[in-house]
Design an enzyme around this catalytic site. Structure first.
Site, short mmCIF file in Angstrom:
data_model
loop_
_atom_site.label_atom_id
_atom_site.label_comp_id
_atom_site.label_asym_id
_atom_site.label_seq_id
_atom_site.Cartn_x
_atom_site.Cartn_y
_atom_site.Cartn_z
N ASN A 42 0.63 -1.54 -0.25
CA ASN A 42 0.03 -0.06 -0.27
C ASN A 42 0.57 1.80 -0.17
O ASN A 42 1.85 0.71 0.79
CB ASN A 42 -0.53 -0.17 1.03
CG ASN A 42 -0.23 -0.33 2.46
OD1 ASN A 42 0.48 -0.86 3.07
ND2 ASN A 42 -0.74 0.85 3.12
N GLU A 44 0.19 5.04 0.92
CA GLU A 44 -0.54 6.43 0.89
C GLU A 44 -0.23 7.48 0.87
O GLU A 44 0.78 8.02 0.74
CB GLU A 44 -0.89 6.23 2.44
CG GLU A 44 -1.11 4.74 3.41
CD GLU A 44 -1.53 4.59 4.88
OE1 GLU A 44 -0.57 5.54 5.52
OE2 GLU A 44 -2.11 3.24 4.84
N CYS A 53 -4.21 0.82 -2.69
CA CYS A 53 -4.09 -0.61 -1.55
C CYS A 53 -2.93 -1.68 -1.83
O CYS A 53 -2.41 -1.42 -3.72
CB CYS A 53 -5.17 -2.24 -1.51
SG CYS A 53 -6.75 -0.50 -0.86
N GLU A 55 -2.69 -4.88 -3.13
CA GLU A 55 -3.72 -5.33 -3.83
C GLU A 55 -3.75 -4.72 -5.73
O GLU A 55 -3.09 -5.29 -6.21
CB GLU A 55 -4.92 -6.03 -3.82
CG GLU A 55 -4.72 -6.74 -2.74
CD GLU A 55 -4.97 -5.97 -1.76
OE1 GLU A 55 -4.50 -4.94 -1.53
OE2 GLU A 55 -6.25 -6.93 -0.67
N CYS A 86 -10.01 -4.67 -0.47
CA CYS A 86 -11.61 -4.41 -0.10
C CYS A 86 -12.10 -4.36 -1.51
O CYS A 86 -11.55 -4.93 -2.11
CB CYS A 86 -10.89 -2.58 -0.33
SG CYS A 86 -10.04 -2.06 -1.56
N CYS A 89 -10.71 -3.38 -4.55
CA CYS A 89 -9.61 -4.36 -5.22
C CYS A 89 -9.85 -5.30 -5.57
O CYS A 89 -9.68 -5.91 -6.72
CB CYS A 89 -8.13 -4.32 -4.41
SG CYS A 89 -7.44 -3.11 -3.72
N1 THU Z 1 -5.58 -1.57 2.16
C1 THU Z 1 -4.80 -2.32 1.19
O1 THU Z 1 -3.49 -2.29 0.75
N2 THU Z 1 -4.73 -3.56 1.08
C2 THU Z 1 -6.16 -3.92 1.86
O2 THU Z 1 -6.70 -5.28 1.38
C3 THU Z 1 -7.31 -3.52 2.89
C4 THU Z 1 -6.75 -2.31 3.15
C5 THU Z 1 -4.69 -0.97 2.73
C6 THU Z 1 -4.95 0.63 2.65
C7 THU Z 1 -4.71 1.21 3.33
O3 THU Z 1 -2.95 1.99 3.34
C8 THU Z 1 -4.45 0.42 5.04
O4 THU Z 1 -4.34 -0.53 4.39
C9 THU Z 1 -5.53 0.98 5.80
O5 THU Z 1 -6.60 0.88 4.98
#
Ligand code: THU
Length: 137
Positions: A42, A44, A53, A55, A86, A89
């Site tokens: 991920n 941010e 994310c 994925e 999520c 994704c």
């Molecule tokens: N996140 C992912 O990278 N993948 C997931 O399957 C769930 C959430 C990340 C997004 C964000 O940077 C952090 O987790 C919190 O939501």
């Protein structure tokens, strides 16, 4: 490739996560039908909505490298607890796979791995073939 190996690669990928706001690093390892693995974490952003994310990072890396077909993805969250993908994704994965065949590996929180078809995580999904009728030759 074995699911354990793919999950280990996802865990390694999570170490590169850029998650200063959520402190929730995630790693993903996407296996293509050609046998290559694309890693993602991920990423941010100070403008939270721009966050990507793990994925989707992996999917976009793979597509941009010319891959078009995928077999499976392993997703590793924090402390080996289950990190389910999520909704966005799930939909992005749906675009590039056959939902009844594509496998999603999740940590089960007890040292094991849960396996699900994408179809189970995104039932009755909307995909490219539903738009095909509208395409012009
Ligand atoms: N996140 C992912 O990278 N993948 C997931 O399957 C769930 C959430 C990340 C997004 C964000 O940077 C952090 O987790 C919190 O939501």
């Amino acid at each position: 490739m074995e699911k354990e190996k793919l999950m280990e690669l996802a865990r390694q990928a999570g170490k590169r996560a850029y998650a200063p706001y959520s402190h929730f690093p995630v790693g993903a390892a996407l296996l293509s039908k050609s046998g290559r693995v694309y890693l993602g974490c991920n990423v941010e952003n100070a403008s939270y909505g721009a966050t990507n994310c793990a994925e989707r990072t992996a999917v976009y890396k793979a597509i941009s490298e010319g891959e078009t077909a995928f077999e499976a993805i392993a997703i590793a969250g924090q402390n080996a607890k289950t990190c389910a993908p999520c909704g966005i994704c799930r939909q992005v994965l749906r675009e590039f796979c056959v939902p009844a065949e594509f496998l999603v590996y999740l940590e089960d929180g007890r040292g094991g791995i849960w396996t699900r078809h994408l179809e189970e995580l995104l039932p009755l999904s909307f995909g490219p073939e539903q738009l095909r009728d509208t395409w012009e030759d």
